[in-house]
Write a protein that holds these residues in place. Structure first.
Motif, short mmCIF file in Angstrom:
data_model
loop_
_atom_site.label_atom_id
_atom_site.label_comp_id
_atom_site.label_asym_id
_atom_site.label_seq_id
_atom_site.Cartn_x
_atom_site.Cartn_y
_atom_site.Cartn_z
N GLU A 36 0.83 -1.21 0.00
CA GLU A 36 0.00 0.00 0.00
C GLU A 36 0.87 1.26 0.00
O GLU A 36 0.58 2.21 -0.73
N ILE A 37 1.94 1.27 0.80
CA ILE A 37 2.86 2.42 0.83
C ILE A 37 3.48 2.62 -0.54
O ILE A 37 3.54 3.74 -1.06
N LYS A 38 3.94 1.54 -1.16
CA LYS A 38 4.56 1.63 -2.50
C LYS A 38 3.57 2.20 -3.51
O LYS A 38 3.93 3.06 -4.31
N PHE A 46 -0.54 10.80 -1.18
CA PHE A 46 -0.35 10.46 0.22
C PHE A 46 -0.21 11.72 1.06
O PHE A 46 -0.11 12.83 0.55
N VAL A 47 -0.21 11.51 2.38
CA VAL A 47 -0.03 12.58 3.35
C VAL A 47 1.11 12.19 4.27
O VAL A 47 1.15 11.06 4.77
N TYR A 67 0.09 18.40 11.96
CA TYR A 67 0.90 19.10 10.97
C TYR A 67 1.22 18.10 9.87
O TYR A 67 1.59 16.95 10.16
N ASP A 68 1.06 18.53 8.62
CA ASP A 68 1.26 17.58 7.53
C ASP A 68 1.60 18.28 6.22
O ASP A 68 1.55 19.50 6.12
N ILE A 69 1.97 17.45 5.26
CA ILE A 69 2.12 17.89 3.88
C ILE A 69 1.36 16.87 3.04
O ILE A 69 1.57 15.66 3.17
N THR A 70 0.42 17.36 2.23
CA THR A 70 -0.42 16.52 1.40
C THR A 70 0.11 16.57 -0.03
O THR A 70 0.27 17.66 -0.58
N ILE A 71 0.35 15.41 -0.58
CA ILE A 71 0.90 15.31 -1.93
C ILE A 71 -0.10 14.59 -2.81
O ILE A 71 -0.56 13.50 -2.49
N SER A 72 -0.43 15.23 -3.92
CA SER A 72 -1.23 14.58 -4.95
C SER A 72 -0.58 14.90 -6.30
O SER A 72 0.38 15.67 -6.36
N GLY A 163 8.06 11.59 10.98
CA GLY A 163 6.66 11.24 11.02
C GLY A 163 6.38 9.98 10.23
O GLY A 163 7.23 9.10 10.12
N TYR A 164 5.20 9.91 9.66
CA TYR A 164 4.78 8.72 8.93
C TYR A 164 3.89 9.11 7.76
O TYR A 164 3.38 10.23 7.69
N VAL A 165 3.72 8.18 6.85
CA VAL A 165 2.92 8.38 5.64
C VAL A 165 1.61 7.63 5.81
O VAL A 165 1.58 6.52 6.33
N GLU A 166 0.54 8.27 5.37
CA GLU A 166 -0.76 7.59 5.36
C GLU A 166 -1.51 7.94 4.09
O GLU A 166 -1.12 8.87 3.36
N ALA A 167 -2.56 7.22 3.82
CA ALA A 167 -3.35 7.44 2.63
C ALA A 167 -4.03 8.80 2.71
O ALA A 167 -4.45 9.24 3.78
N ARG A 168 -4.12 9.45 1.56
CA ARG A 168 -4.77 10.76 1.50
C ARG A 168 -6.28 10.54 1.50
O ARG A 168 -6.80 9.70 0.77
N LYS A 169 -6.96 11.31 2.32
CA LYS A 169 -8.42 11.19 2.38
C LYS A 169 -9.03 12.03 1.26
O LYS A 169 -8.73 13.21 1.14
#
Length: 171
Positions: A36-38, A46-47, A67-72, A163-169
């Motif tokens: 999923e991360i890949k 991802f965020v 606090y985050d950075i959202t990448i699309s 921090g960590y990476v998670e799926a973008r909502k």
């Protein structure tokens, strides 16, 4: 006595079987998370959630807010704090600090590194008059989704975040 030995042996086999089954389930979950991360990295979707700030001067600071950075594929939005030295003062009366970027003009490059990735994001909107001007976001992500983000600005000391990476909502 023979019955007790048989019951103990049966219990031992059941215990070993449950542990092997649990280990396989745990390994399968880890492999699924890594896949999923890949996929998120490859899809640029991802965020990165920051847990700790590591300013160039001073010690590590745990972050208690989101606090985050959202990448699309088409947008980068960052909402990160800043601790450190700024070489250009903000305009008088400005209360808007931190690392805030919202742009659709950027370059994104991802290269595999060991069992993770190095991602470089460079906003193309350069405004030397902007005291918060971000030059580069360097993001290192492990295969398990943990990462480190380094932000390089033109008028401020660099700062890093863990921090960590998670799926973008999606909305």
């Amino acid at each position: 006595m023979k019955i007790l030995n048989k019951i103990a042996l049966l219990a031992a086999f059941i215990f070993i079987g449950v542990n092997v089954s649990f280990a396989q389930t745990k390994a399968e979950k880890k492999a699924a998370k890594q896949a999923e991360i890949k996929k998120m990295i490859d899809d640029q979707n991802f965020v990165f959630k920051a847990n700790y700030a590591l300013p160039m001067r001073g010690g590590t600071r745990p972050l208690t807010s989101d606090y985050d950075i959202t990448i699309s594929k088409d947008t980068i939005v960052s909402f990160l704090p800043y601790f450190g030295r700024a070489y250009v003062a903000p305009p008088p009366g400005t209360t808007d600090g931190g690392i805030k970027v919202n742009t659709t003009k950027f370059t994104y490059s991802s290269t595999p590194k060991g069992k993770g990735w190095n991602i470089t994001i460079k906003p193309k909107e350069k405004n030397i008059a902007d005291w918060r001007d971000v030059q580069t976001f360097n993001l290192s992500i492990s295969q398990d989704g943990y990462g480190s983000l380094q932000v390089i600005s033109s008028n401020r000391d660099p700062i890093s975040f863990n921090g960590y990476v998670e799926a973008r909502k999606t909305k």
